[in-house]
Design a protein around this motif. Structure first.
Motif, PDB file in Angstrom:
ATOM      1  N   ASP A 131      -8.363 -84.671   9.411  1.00  0.00           N
ATOM      2  CA  ASP A 131      -9.456 -84.886  10.359  1.00  0.00           C
ATOM      3  C   ASP A 131      -9.643 -86.370  10.645  1.00  0.00           C
ATOM      4  N   GLU A 132      -9.421 -87.214   9.624  1.00  0.00           N
ATOM      5  CA  GLU A 132      -9.645 -88.650   9.787  1.00  0.00           C
ATOM      6  C   GLU A 132      -8.829 -89.219  10.937  1.00  0.00           C
ATOM      7  N   ALA A 133      -7.573 -88.790  11.069  1.00  0.00           N
ATOM      8  CA  ALA A 133      -6.704 -89.344  12.107  1.00  0.00           C
ATOM      9  C   ALA A 133      -7.225 -88.991  13.496  1.00  0.00           C
ATOM     10  N   LEU A 137      -9.086 -91.173  16.675  1.00  0.00           N
ATOM     11  CA  LEU A 137      -8.722 -91.173  18.091  1.00  0.00           C
ATOM     12  C   LEU A 137      -9.932 -90.869  18.964  1.00  0.00           C
ATOM     13  N   ASP A 138     -10.740 -89.915  18.530  1.00  0.00           N
ATOM     14  CA  ASP A 138     -11.971 -89.620  19.278  1.00  0.00           C
ATOM     15  C   ASP A 138     -12.872 -90.855  19.341  1.00  0.00           C
ATOM     16  N   LEU A 146      -9.187 -96.265  24.835  1.00  0.00           N
ATOM     17  CA  LEU A 146      -8.219 -95.364  25.451  1.00  0.00           C
ATOM     18  C   LEU A 146      -8.957 -94.277  26.211  1.00  0.00           C
ATOM     19  N   ARG A 147      -8.317 -93.813  27.284  1.00  0.00           N
ATOM     20  CA  ARG A 147      -8.923 -92.757  28.098  1.00  0.00           C
ATOM     21  C   ARG A 147      -8.588 -91.371  27.550  1.00  0.00           C
ATOM     22  N   HIS A 148      -7.357 -91.214  27.121  1.00  0.00           N
ATOM     23  CA  HIS A 148      -6.908 -89.921  26.608  1.00  0.00           C
ATOM     24  C   HIS A 148      -5.906 -90.162  25.484  1.00  0.00           C
ATOM     25  N   TYR A 149      -5.721 -89.131  24.666  1.00  0.00           N
ATOM     26  CA  TYR A 149      -4.709 -89.253  23.619  1.00  0.00           C
ATOM     27  C   TYR A 149      -3.895 -87.967  23.511  1.00  0.00           C
ATOM     28  N   ARG A 164      -4.074 -77.370  18.014  1.00  0.00           N
ATOM     29  CA  ARG A 164      -5.329 -76.958  17.375  1.00  0.00           C
ATOM     30  C   ARG A 164      -6.383 -78.060  17.403  1.00  0.00           C
ATOM     31  N   ARG A 165      -5.985 -79.265  17.818  1.00  0.00           N
ATOM     32  CA  ARG A 165      -6.929 -80.371  17.925  1.00  0.00           C
ATOM     33  C   ARG A 165      -7.431 -80.431  19.364  1.00  0.00           C
TER      34      ARG A 165
END
Length: 327
Positions: A131-133, A137-138, A146-149, A164-165
């Motif tokens: 979850d940390e990773a 990013l969120d 960043l706009r999107h990942y 699943r993310r």
């Protein structure tokens, strides 16, 4: 040029886009002026999506794209990647602090205020359960870095884990006539999740161009010379994991079904675009004429049912046993 939507990003991007690995490093000697001329020509032809990474030439390809952005006014999208700078490259390194540092370095290299798309760069398998990773990013997204990942993955199983993310907007995966497995189940799942598909290594490291021979010599710093068995990174990144001699025979057979007026490389790119779930393919180019030939594939007519069956037969006969179980 044709355009498709990159998942939930909403970006309308060229179906033939630009992979910048070859102008950054591990593909032999490059010439920056020729690389820049190639980038300019790609933009001339309607290519508006450029995929790079912070480790391509230690940021060199990012800086070349920054120069392109300075010299041109047309809108374009840049996707970069992060994570492979970790040493050792372990899941424990995918922290907010590290990902922020990587993003800030790419922003500096690219001379951008916000990254259009940041992709985790083939992370260790354990990262998908951390979850940390993805929280990191969120957070970077909410902070405006960043706009999107998205995630660049090695295997179909990893791609399903990434799906699943909920914040994942794109999947980058090896997909070509020698690596068709993602089309079986992944594409439908990605479409349902509104996740774009970026097809990388679309020409199987040159095998699908029909130009390689048994005696083709590769420079010492070309991954096709030093990574055929996964000595430096995942074997699947070099010749799509196909044994070189077997790949040459498969490429020879494939040339027998290429449409008149197409090169083998254009046929291979058009094959990828037969799958509507694929947003774009990202072939590399180091010379303007290569960018021209790649871009032309977007406007070619569809392949026939018989041609698609022939490609499948070549895979089933020569390649499936060594490819399907691994990626």
């Amino acid at each position: 040029m044709q355009y498709r939507t990159l998942g939930k990003t909403g970006y309308q991007i060229s179906t033939i886009s630009f992979g910048a690995w070859a102008i950054g490093g591990t593909w032999g000697v490059t010439d920056d002026q020729e690389s820049l001329a190639t980038l300019h020509r790609a933009l001339d032809l309607g290519i508006n999506f450029f995929d790079t990474a912070d480790v391509y030439g230690d940021g060199h390809s990012e800086r070349l794209i920054a120069q392109l952005r300075r010299e041109r006014s047309e809108p374009l999208y840049v996707a970069t990647k992060a994570g492979r700078r970790l040493d050792p490259h372990t899941a424990q390194g995918y922290t907010y602090a590290n990902l922020r540092a990587f993003a800030e370095r790419s922003l500096k290299n690219l001379e951008m205020d916000t990254l259009d798309l940041l992709q985790l760069h083939c992370p260790p398998g354990e990262v998908y359960g951390l979850d940390e990773a993805f929280d990191a990013l969120d957070r970077l997204q909410s902070e405006g870095l960043l706009r999107h990942y998205g995630v660049s993955v090695e295997t179909v199983d990893e791609a399903f884990s990434a799906l699943r993310r909920p914040g994942v907007a794109s999947l980058q995966i090896i997909f070509n006539a020698f690596r068709p497995k993602p089309a079986e189940t992944l594409f439908a799942a990605a479409g349902k999740a509104d996740v774009g598909i970026i097809a990388r290594v679309p020409l199987a490291s040159g095998l699908l161009t029909g130009k390689l021979r048994a005696d083709t010599a590769f420079a010492a710093d070309d991954h096709r010379a030093f990574n055929r068995h996964g000595e430096a990174f995942d074997r699947g990144e070099t010749f799509s994991g196909v044994d070189y001699e077997v790949g040459l025979e498969a490429a020879r057979r494939l040339q027998e079904v290429v449409s008149p007026g197409m090169t083998p490389a254009q046929f291979a790119l058009r094959w990828i675009l037969m799958f509507p779930e694929v947003t774009c393919a990202i072939p590399g180019a180091r010379r303007p004429e290569q960018a021209e030939a790649n871009a032309a594939a977007a406007d070619l007519g569809p392949l026939s049912h018989e041609q698609m069956l022939a490609v499948q037969d070549i895979y089933d006969t020569l390649l499936r046993a060594q490819i399907h179980p691994h990626w």
